[in-house]
Motif scaffolding. Structure first.
Motif, PDB file in Angstrom:
ATOM      1  N   ARG A 120      -4.532   6.319  -1.396  1.00  0.00           N
ATOM      2  CA  ARG A 120      -4.278   5.656  -0.100  1.00  0.00           C
ATOM      3  C   ARG A 120      -2.902   4.989  -0.101  1.00  0.00           C
ATOM      4  N   VAL A 121      -2.559   4.348  -1.222  1.00  0.00           N
ATOM      5  CA  VAL A 121      -1.245   3.699  -1.344  1.00  0.00           C
ATOM      6  C   VAL A 121      -0.128   4.739  -1.225  1.00  0.00           C
ATOM      7  N   LEU A 122      -0.346   5.906  -1.808  1.00  0.00           N
ATOM      8  CA  LEU A 122       0.654   6.971  -1.781  1.00  0.00           C
ATOM      9  C   LEU A 122       0.635   7.761  -0.473  1.00  0.00           C
ATOM     10  N   ARG A 123      -0.253   7.371   0.422  1.00  0.00           N
ATOM     11  CA  ARG A 123      -0.407   8.030   1.730  1.00  0.00           C
ATOM     12  C   ARG A 123      -0.791   9.496   1.590  1.00  0.00           C
ATOM     13  N   LEU A 124      -1.545   9.802   0.528  1.00  0.00           N
ATOM     14  CA  LEU A 124      -2.117  11.138   0.402  1.00  0.00           C
ATOM     15  C   LEU A 124      -3.326  11.274   1.320  1.00  0.00           C
ATOM     16  N   HIS A 125      -3.847  10.143   1.767  1.00  0.00           N
ATOM     17  CA  HIS A 125      -4.830  10.085   2.854  1.00  0.00           C
ATOM     18  C   HIS A 125      -4.621   8.745   3.542  1.00  0.00           C
ATOM     19  N   VAL A 126      -5.190   8.594   4.731  1.00  0.00           N
ATOM     20  CA  VAL A 126      -5.036   7.337   5.459  1.00  0.00           C
ATOM     21  C   VAL A 126      -6.402   6.773   5.850  1.00  0.00           C
ATOM     22  N   LYS A 127      -7.394   7.015   5.014  1.00  0.00           N
ATOM     23  CA  LYS A 127      -8.749   6.530   5.260  1.00  0.00           C
ATOM     24  C   LYS A 127      -8.939   5.150   4.640  1.00  0.00           C
ATOM     25  N   PRO A 128      -9.727   4.291   5.270  1.00  0.00           N
ATOM     26  CA  PRO A 128      -9.913   2.936   4.733  1.00  0.00           C
ATOM     27  C   PRO A 128     -10.702   2.938   3.431  1.00  0.00           C
ATOM     28  N   LEU A 148      -0.370  -8.130 -11.743  1.00  0.00           N
ATOM     29  CA  LEU A 148       0.534  -6.979 -11.718  1.00  0.00           C
ATOM     30  C   LEU A 148       1.539  -7.094 -10.572  1.00  0.00           C
ATOM     31  N   VAL A 149       1.087  -7.651  -9.450  1.00  0.00           N
ATOM     32  CA  VAL A 149       2.004  -7.889  -8.328  1.00  0.00           C
ATOM     33  C   VAL A 149       3.053  -8.919  -8.734  1.00  0.00           C
ATOM     34  N   GLU A 150       2.603 -10.004  -9.369  1.00  0.00           N
ATOM     35  CA  GLU A 150       3.536 -11.055  -9.793  1.00  0.00           C
ATOM     36  C   GLU A 150       4.557 -10.518 -10.795  1.00  0.00           C
ATOM     37  N   GLY A 151       4.140  -9.573 -11.618  1.00  0.00           N
ATOM     38  CA  GLY A 151       5.046  -9.010 -12.612  1.00  0.00           C
ATOM     39  C   GLY A 151       5.905  -7.882 -12.104  1.00  0.00           C
ATOM     40  N   GLY A 152       5.729  -7.521 -10.836  1.00  0.00           N
ATOM     41  CA  GLY A 152       6.559  -6.483 -10.247  1.00  0.00           C
ATOM     42  C   GLY A 152       6.064  -5.065 -10.479  1.00  0.00           C
ATOM     43  N   PHE A 153       4.902  -4.917 -11.101  1.00  0.00           N
ATOM     44  CA  PHE A 153       4.372  -3.581 -11.363  1.00  0.00           C
ATOM     45  C   PHE A 153       3.740  -2.959 -10.115  1.00  0.00           C
ATOM     46  N   VAL A 154       3.253  -3.795  -9.217  1.00  0.00           N
ATOM     47  CA  VAL A 154       2.560  -3.339  -8.011  1.00  0.00           C
ATOM     48  C   VAL A 154       3.163  -4.056  -6.811  1.00  0.00           C
ATOM     49  N   ARG A 155       3.415  -3.309  -5.752  1.00  0.00           N
ATOM     50  CA  ARG A 155       3.932  -3.927  -4.538  1.00  0.00           C
ATOM     51  C   ARG A 155       2.812  -4.671  -3.805  1.00  0.00           C
ATOM     52  N   PRO A 156       3.098  -5.809  -3.178  1.00  0.00           N
ATOM     53  CA  PRO A 156       2.062  -6.532  -2.445  1.00  0.00           C
ATOM     54  C   PRO A 156       1.354  -5.662  -1.406  1.00  0.00           C
ATOM     55  N   VAL A 157       2.099  -4.775  -0.742  1.00  0.00           N
ATOM     56  CA  VAL A 157       1.477  -3.934   0.275  1.00  0.00           C
ATOM     57  C   VAL A 157       0.453  -2.993  -0.349  1.00  0.00           C
ATOM     58  N   ALA A 158       0.700  -2.582  -1.599  1.00  0.00           N
ATOM     59  CA  ALA A 158      -0.266  -1.723  -2.283  1.00  0.00           C
ATOM     60  C   ALA A 158      -1.551  -2.495  -2.581  1.00  0.00           C
ATOM     61  N   ARG A 159      -1.400  -3.715  -3.069  1.00  0.00           N
ATOM     62  CA  ARG A 159      -2.566  -4.559  -3.313  1.00  0.00           C
ATOM     63  C   ARG A 159      -3.354  -4.769  -2.026  1.00  0.00           C
ATOM     64  N   ASP A 160      -2.634  -5.037  -0.947  1.00  0.00           N
ATOM     65  CA  ASP A 160      -3.285  -5.391   0.309  1.00  0.00           C
ATOM     66  C   ASP A 160      -3.888  -4.197   1.038  1.00  0.00           C
ATOM     67  N   THR A 161      -3.619  -2.996   0.544  1.00  0.00           N
ATOM     68  CA  THR A 161      -4.224  -1.802   1.132  1.00  0.00           C
ATOM     69  C   THR A 161      -5.728  -1.790   0.909  1.00  0.00           C
ATOM     70  N   ALA A 189      -1.269  17.025   8.638  1.00  0.00           N
ATOM     71  CA  ALA A 189      -1.084  16.497   7.288  1.00  0.00           C
ATOM     72  C   ALA A 189      -0.687  15.035   7.349  1.00  0.00           C
ATOM     73  N   PRO A 190      -1.201  14.208   6.422  1.00  0.00           N
ATOM     74  CA  PRO A 190      -0.777  12.810   6.386  1.00  0.00           C
ATOM     75  C   PRO A 190       0.680  12.701   5.954  1.00  0.00           C
ATOM     76  N   PRO A 191       1.332  11.575   6.262  1.00  0.00           N
ATOM     77  CA  PRO A 191       2.722  11.398   5.839  1.00  0.00           C
ATOM     78  C   PRO A 191       2.846  11.525   4.326  1.00  0.00           C
ATOM     79  N   GLN A 192       3.947  12.119   3.871  1.00  0.00           N
ATOM     80  CA  GLN A 192       4.141  12.299   2.436  1.00  0.00           C
ATOM     81  C   GLN A 192       4.786  11.051   1.832  1.00  0.00           C
ATOM     82  N   PRO A 193       4.368  10.689   0.596  1.00  0.00           N
ATOM     83  CA  PRO A 193       4.939   9.500  -0.044  1.00  0.00           C
ATOM     84  C   PRO A 193       6.399   9.710  -0.419  1.00  0.00           C
TER      85      PRO A 193
END
Length: 202
Positions: A120-128, A148-161, A189-193
């Motif tokens: 879902r984060v990679l937009r390979l699908h857009v399902k909840p 992981l977000v605090e350490g920069g490994f994960v973007r906040p938007v990815a966590r919040d997905t 097709a869903p948007p490509q990452p």
């Protein structure tokens, strides 16, 4: 709406988790949805499917041949699909679902949740993708992702997905609210990452 439910197949867990699965199946049926599951008939997997059928819902089970004996296949399913591999199983469950709901579970549930979340984060699908965790079983996972977000490994938007819910009603409300924008029409097709999203997803 076709809702894929990931949940436990262990018989060693507290009965409260099995009851939560049954409540989920019953509410799913009450709202007129179809259940897509891993095709097992024990523990939470069996409870959610039986409750859904008892409420009039259609149930679709997908189980790999190697797990037929271990998970005891849900022979009462309206449609039971037996696959050759686990990868084929997950691909079919993903394809048949309009949204995903993870209940407390073990390694298999975690694997399914993380895979569909990353997709879902990679937009390979857009399902909840929703986690129903009233007792905080996945609390450490949530804290780990925050770190992981605090350490920069994960973007906040990815966590919040990933959407978290504390009650069955809230979980299904949030799945339903996200569904109109989350279902990709046939042939579209869903948007490509982007390259950056692929790297961060890895």
């Amino acid at each position: 709406m076709n809702i894929c439910v990931y949940c436990a197949s262990s018989s060693a867990i507290d009965a409260a988790h099995v009851e939560l699965a049954a409540q989920t199946g019953a509410e799913l049926a009450r709202r007129g949805h179809t259940l897509v599951s891993g095709g097992g008939s024990v523990s939470c997997m069996g409870a959610v499917a039986r409750a859904a059928r008892a409420g009039g819902a259609r149930t679709v089970g997908v189980i790999p041949r190697a797990l037929l004996a271990l998970e005891v296949s849900d022979t009462e399913a309206d449609e039971l699909i037996v696959t050759d591999t686990m990868r084929e199983r997950k691909a079919l469950m993903d394809a048949r679902a309009d949204g995903f709901l993870a209940l407390p579970g073990g390694l298999g549930t975690l694997e399914e949740l993380l895979e569909i979340w990353v997709a879902r984060v990679l937009r390979l699908h857009v399902k909840p993708v929703v986690v129903l965790d009233p007792g905080g079983v996945f609390g450490h996972l949530r804290l780990l992702v925050d770190e992981l977000v605090e350490g920069g490994f994960v973007r906040p938007v990815a966590r919040d997905t990933l959407i978290w819910a504390a009650t069955v009603g809230e979980a299904l409300d949030r799945l339903e609210a996200a569904a109109p924008a989350g279902v990709v029409p046939a042939g579209v097709a869903p948007p490509q990452p982007t390259d950056r999203e692929i790297i961060e997803g890895d």
